[in-house]
Write a protein that holds these residues in place. Structure first.
Motif, PDB file in Angstrom:
ATOM      1  N   SER A  68       4.904   4.614   4.964  1.00  0.00           N
ATOM      2  CA  SER A  68       4.535   4.563   6.379  1.00  0.00           C
ATOM      3  C   SER A  68       4.141   3.128   6.732  1.00  0.00           C
ATOM      4  O   SER A  68       3.896   2.296   5.853  1.00  0.00           O
ATOM      5  N   TYR A  69       4.049   2.831   8.023  1.00  0.00           N
ATOM      6  CA  TYR A  69       3.599   1.511   8.448  1.00  0.00           C
ATOM      7  C   TYR A  69       2.192   1.228   7.929  1.00  0.00           C
ATOM      8  O   TYR A  69       1.880   0.119   7.495  1.00  0.00           O
ATOM      9  N   GLU A  70       1.338   2.236   7.967  1.00  0.00           N
ATOM     10  CA  GLU A  70      -0.037   2.071   7.503  1.00  0.00           C
ATOM     11  C   GLU A  70      -0.076   1.729   6.012  1.00  0.00           C
ATOM     12  O   GLU A  70      -0.854   0.880   5.579  1.00  0.00           O
ATOM     13  N   GLU A  71       0.764   2.388   5.225  1.00  0.00           N
ATOM     14  CA  GLU A  71       0.822   2.092   3.799  1.00  0.00           C
ATOM     15  C   GLU A  71       1.312   0.676   3.550  1.00  0.00           C
ATOM     16  O   GLU A  71       0.797  -0.035   2.676  1.00  0.00           O
ATOM     17  N   CYS A  72       2.284   0.242   4.333  1.00  0.00           N
ATOM     18  CA  CYS A  72       2.795  -1.132   4.212  1.00  0.00           C
ATOM     19  C   CYS A  72       1.699  -2.138   4.538  1.00  0.00           C
ATOM     20  O   CYS A  72       1.533  -3.136   3.828  1.00  0.00           O
ATOM     21  N   VAL A  73       0.953  -1.886   5.607  1.00  0.00           N
ATOM     22  CA  VAL A  73      -0.144  -2.770   5.989  1.00  0.00           C
ATOM     23  C   VAL A  73      -1.173  -2.853   4.867  1.00  0.00           C
ATOM     24  O   VAL A  73      -1.641  -3.945   4.511  1.00  0.00           O
ATOM     25  N   ASP A  74      -1.519  -1.716   4.283  1.00  0.00           N
ATOM     26  CA  ASP A  74      -2.485  -1.700   3.178  1.00  0.00           C
ATOM     27  C   ASP A  74      -1.993  -2.542   2.001  1.00  0.00           C
ATOM     28  O   ASP A  74      -2.767  -3.315   1.413  1.00  0.00           O
ATOM     29  N   ILE A  75      -0.736  -2.391   1.656  1.00  0.00           N
ATOM     30  CA  ILE A  75      -0.168  -3.154   0.538  1.00  0.00           C
ATOM     31  C   ILE A  75      -0.214  -4.647   0.846  1.00  0.00           C
ATOM     32  O   ILE A  75      -0.612  -5.464   0.004  1.00  0.00           O
ATOM     33  N   ILE A  76       0.194  -5.030   2.050  1.00  0.00           N
ATOM     34  CA  ILE A  76       0.199  -6.447   2.432  1.00  0.00           C
ATOM     35  C   ILE A  76      -1.216  -7.016   2.448  1.00  0.00           C
ATOM     36  O   ILE A  76      -1.460  -8.111   1.924  1.00  0.00           O
ATOM     37  N   GLU A  77      -2.160  -6.274   3.016  1.00  0.00           N
ATOM     38  CA  GLU A  77      -3.548  -6.742   3.048  1.00  0.00           C
ATOM     39  C   GLU A  77      -4.103  -6.924   1.637  1.00  0.00           C
ATOM     40  O   GLU A  77      -4.757  -7.933   1.340  1.00  0.00           O
ATOM     41  N   ASN A  78      -3.848  -5.959   0.766  1.00  0.00           N
ATOM     42  CA  ASN A  78      -4.326  -6.069  -0.623  1.00  0.00           C
ATOM     43  C   ASN A  78      -3.678  -7.247  -1.340  1.00  0.00           C
ATOM     44  O   ASN A  78      -4.339  -7.957  -2.097  1.00  0.00           O
ATOM     45  N   TYR A  79      -2.407  -7.460  -1.088  1.00  0.00           N
ATOM     46  CA  TYR A  79      -1.707  -8.589  -1.708  1.00  0.00           C
ATOM     47  C   TYR A  79      -2.319  -9.909  -1.243  1.00  0.00           C
ATOM     48  O   TYR A  79      -2.573 -10.803  -2.065  1.00  0.00           O
ATOM     49  N   ILE A  80      -2.556 -10.036   0.038  1.00  0.00           N
ATOM     50  CA  ILE A  80      -3.149 -11.273   0.564  1.00  0.00           C
ATOM     51  C   ILE A  80      -4.536 -11.493  -0.013  1.00  0.00           C
ATOM     52  O   ILE A  80      -4.873 -12.611  -0.429  1.00  0.00           O
ATOM     53  N   ARG A  81      -5.345 -10.441  -0.065  1.00  0.00           N
ATOM     54  CA  ARG A  81      -6.683 -10.566  -0.666  1.00  0.00           C
ATOM     55  C   ARG A  81      -6.595 -11.048  -2.119  1.00  0.00           C
ATOM     56  O   ARG A  81      -7.361 -11.907  -2.555  1.00  0.00           O
TER      57      ARG A  81
END
Length: 86
Positions: A68-81
């Protein structure tokens, strides 16, 4: 006088016609996507000398068709962190 006309078809005939129209629309959409992807690949190749579809050219690849878009956002945010060491 006026002429009136009514065209009645069976449900099967109506469904068959709609299926044919949907197939035509799908084929047109597939051509559009292929053309757009080719443009992206050519642009990327011109500016980088590399292949657009090669995942080794990217820091992060996500199959957005599986999430989902939300799952993608979570993955991207975690990667950036993680990359920023937060």
């Amino acid at each position: 006088g006026s002429i009136t006309n009514a065209n009645f078809k069976s449900m099967t005939d109506n469904c068959d016609r709609e299926i044919d129209e949907a197939r035509k629309a799908l084929a047109e959409l597939e051509r559009y996507i292929a053309k757009t992807d080719k443009h992206r690949a050519d642009y990327y190749k011109y500016h980088t000398g590399r292949e657009w579809r090669d995942p080794q050219n990217y820091d992060l690849c996500i199959n957005t068709g599986k999430l989902s878009y939300e799952e993608c956002v979570d993955i991207i945010e975690n990667y950036i962190r993680t990359r920023l060491g937060e």
